[in-house]
Enzyme design. Structure first.
Site, short mmCIF file in Angstrom:
data_model
loop_
_atom_site.label_atom_id
_atom_site.label_comp_id
_atom_site.label_asym_id
_atom_site.label_seq_id
_atom_site.Cartn_x
_atom_site.Cartn_y
_atom_site.Cartn_z
N HIS A 1 -30.90 -9.64 37.37
CA HIS A 1 -30.68 -9.96 38.78
C HIS A 1 -29.91 -8.87 39.52
CE1 HIS A 1 -32.10 -13.88 37.48
NE2 HIS A 1 -32.59 -13.90 38.70
N GLU B 1 -42.26 -20.36 34.57
CA GLU B 1 -41.50 -19.26 33.98
C GLU B 1 -41.01 -19.60 32.57
OE1 GLU B 1 -38.09 -18.40 36.50
OE2 GLU B 1 -37.92 -20.50 37.06
N ASP C 1 -38.58 -14.28 34.08
CA ASP C 1 -38.18 -15.20 33.01
C ASP C 1 -39.31 -15.44 32.03
OD1 ASP C 1 -35.42 -15.87 33.28
OD2 ASP C 1 -35.93 -16.76 35.20
N CYS D 1 -44.23 -14.34 41.68
CA CYS D 1 -42.99 -14.05 42.42
C CYS D 1 -41.98 -13.25 41.59
CB CYS D 1 -42.34 -15.34 42.94
SG CYS D 1 -41.77 -16.43 41.63
C1 PEP Z 1 -38.62 -14.96 37.78
O1 PEP Z 1 -38.03 -15.44 36.81
O2 PEP Z 1 -39.59 -14.20 37.69
C2 PEP Z 1 -38.16 -15.28 39.16
C3 PEP Z 1 -38.90 -15.04 40.19
O3 PEP Z 1 -36.94 -15.81 39.31
P1 PEP Z 1 -35.56 -15.08 38.99
O4 PEP Z 1 -35.83 -13.60 38.83
O5 PEP Z 1 -34.68 -15.37 40.14
O6 PEP Z 1 -35.11 -15.74 37.74
MG MG Z 2 -36.66 -17.05 37.08
#
Ligand code: PEP
Ligand code: MG
Length: 422
Positions: A33, A270, A294, A340
Site C-alpha cells: 500500500h 481477491e 491480494d 482494480c
Molecule cells: C487489491 O487487493 O488488488 C485491491 C484492489 O485492494 P488493496 O490493494 O487496497 O488491498
Molecule cells: Mg485488496
C-alpha cells in the site's frame, strides 16, 4: 524521503508536504500500500533497496529515477547535468502523455473498456480528472478512517463522499467499504499475529456492524442528495454468507433513505475462495472487481510487502493468468467485471484483460493516459489470440516474453512517447 520502512499512513502524511520529491525504502514491495500511495500521488518511489536508509546520509543529494528503478548519489558535475536533463525529459514526457488522457478507453476494433481511477483520498480527484479517468473505479476509504485519532463520524464521511459526485465529471463513483487490516491499518482493538489473514475488510465490517452502518448511511445520504449512482464495493469476501449478511445490512440501512435506484453492490474478488466461488458470488451482486494485489498474495502465498519475493509476485505467473481467466469465465458476460488491482495499470497485462473481455480497468491516475493510448492501438481479436498463447505457457518468464514482444510490436505511438523500456 529515505526510510527503512514506511507505513501507508505515514507515506500519505509525509507526502502531503511538497518537499517530498521521491521515496526510497529498504523494505516493501511493488504492490504494497505504501507503493500504491506513492504512485497515486505521482511521487517517484523505489522500494526493496535493502540498505539505502544506512547508505544515504541525512541531507545527502540523491536522484530517484522511478521509471527505471535507479537511485544515484555521489554524482559528479557531469552526472548532475545528465540527471537534470533526464528530469527535464521526463517532465516533457509527462506533458506529452496528457495528450492521451482525452482518448476513450477502447480498442482499435471498437471494444469499449472503461479506464477509471483508484483513489486513496478525495483530493486525488483533480489528478484523476487531469489524467482522463472515465470514473472513479475504487475509492479506498481506509485512509479517511485513519486521518484522525478516531474513526470519522457519519457527517464527516458524508462530506467526504459527496466530493466524489459533485465534480460534474463523473456520473457515478465506486466507494469501497472499509478495508481495515492487512498492511494498511493495523486493527486497533485486536492483536493479530498475521493481519493479512486476519479480521480484514468485510470481516471487520460484519464484526463491527455499527461502523459498517455508519459508512452505509453516509453513502446513502450522498445518493439521496446528489441523485447519482454510487457503486458500493465490498472487500475481502471469502464466502456467500458474508455477501448475504452484508446485503441484509445494506437493505436494512437503506430503509431510512429509500435510494435503491442510486446504488449497486459489488465485491472484490481477491481471495482464492472467492475466485473459486465467482459464479455463485456473481448471482448475489451487481458487479465484480478483481483485486489482483491480494489475489496474487493469497494465490502465491507470498506477502505483498516482502521485498524478497518480488520475483515470485509476478503478474505473469501461469497460476495468476489461469485464475483470472477462470473468474472471468465463471462470471460470464451477464455481470459487469473490472480489475482494480495494480495489474490493471501494467501495460504488458493489458492484452490479457482486453482479450478476456473485461469491462473496466481501474488504476492509479498517472497510468491512465498510457493505458488508454496502448488500448487504442490494440485489437480485441489479436488480444484473444495472445490470451490463448499465454494460457499454454508453463513459466512466468515465457509469458512475460510473449507479452513484451506483442506489446513492442503493436504499440507504436505509445511506445515512442514512453522513453522508458517496456
Ligand atoms: C487489491 O487487493 O488488488 C485491491 C484492489 O485492494 P488493496 O490493494 O487496497 O488491498
Ligand atoms: Mg485488496
Amino acid at each position: 524521503l529515505v526510510a527503512h520502512d514506511l507505513s501507508p499512513i505515514d507515506t500519505l502524511k509525509y507526502c502531503q508536504n511538497e518537499k517530498v520529491k521521491g521515496i526510497l525504502t529498504d523494505l516493501g514491495g511493488a504492490t504494497s500500500h505504501t507503493a500504491i500511495i506513492a504512485r497515486s500521488l505521482s511521487i517517484p518511489a523505489i522500494m526493496s533497496l535493502y540498505n539505502i536508509s544506512h547508505t544515504l546520509k541525512p541531507g545527502q543529494r540523491a536522484y530517484v529515477d522511478g521509471y527505471k528503478g535507479i537511485v544515484t548519489w555521489k554524482t559528479n558535475k557531469e552526472e548532475k547535468i545528465q540527471m537534470e536533463s533526464l528530469r527535464e525529459e521526463y517532465l516533457l514526457l509527462e506533458e506529452n502523455l496528457l495528450e492521451f488522457s482525452k482518448l476513450t478507453g477502447q480498442t482499435n476494433d471498437g471494444d469499449l473498456v472503461s479506464v477509471k481511477a483508484n483513489i486513496e483520498i478525495t483530493s486525488e480527484l483533480n489528478s484523476a480528472i487531469r489524467y482522463g479517468a472515465e470514473g472513479i473505479g475504487m475509492y479506498r476509504t481506509e485512509f479517511l478512517f485513519t486521518s484522525k485519532d478516531r474513526f470519522p463520524t457519519e457527517d464527516e464521511q458524508f462530506e467526504d463522499y459527496k466530493k466524489l459526485l459533485n465534480t460534474n465529471h463523473f456520473d457515478e463513483a465506486t466507494i469501497r467499504t472499509l478495508d481495515i487490516g492487512g498492511d494498511k491499518i493495523k486493527n486497533l482493538n485486536v492483536e493479530e499475529s498475521n493481519p493479512a489473514l486476519g479480521l480484514r475488510g468485510i470481516r471487520y465490517s460484519l464484526a463491527n456492524i455499527d461502523i459498517f452502518e455508519r459508512q452505509l448511511r453516509a453513502i446513502f445520504r450522498v445518493c439521496a442528495e446528489e441523485e447519482k449512482k454510487i457503486r458500493i464495493l465490498l472487500p475481502m469476501i471469502s464466502n456467500i454468507d458474508e455477501i448475504i449478511k452484508a446485503n441484509e445490512i445494506i437493505d436494512q440501512t437503506n430503509k431510512d433513505f429509500m435510494v435503491s435506484d442510486f446504488y449497486t453492490i459489488g465485491v472484490v474478488i481477491e481471495t482464492p475462495s472467492a475466485a473459486i466461488l465467482a459464479d455463485e458470488i456473481s448471482n448475489h451482486v451487481d458487479f465484480i472487481s478483481i483485486g489482483t494485489n491480494d489475489l496474487l498474495q493469497y494465490i502465491l502465498a507470498a506477502d505483498r510487502t516482502n521485498e524478497n519475493l518480488s520475483n515470485l509476485m509476478s503478474y505473469y505467473q501461469p497460476s495468476v493468468i489461469k485464475i483470472i481467466k477462470q473468474i472471468k469465465d465463471n462470471v460470464g458476460n451477464q455481470k459487469y467485471i473490472s480489475i482494480c488491482g495494480e495489474m490493471a495499470s501494467d501495460i504488458l497485462s493489458l492484452p490479457l484483460f482486453i482479450g478476456l473481455g473485461f469491462n473496466e480497468l481501474s488504476m492509479n491516475s498517472h497510468s491512465i493516459p498510457i493505458i488508454k493510448s496502448a488500448m487504442n492501438e490494440l485489437s480485441s481479436i489479436e488480444c484473444k489470440e495472445i490470451v490463448n498463447t499465454c494460457l499454454d505457457c508453463k513459466k512466468a518468464s515465457e509469458i512475460e516474453e510473449i507479452l513484451r514482444k506483442f506489446i513492442n510490436d503493436k504499440i507504436l505511438k505509445a511506445k515512442n512517447l514512453m522513453k522508458y523500456e517496456i
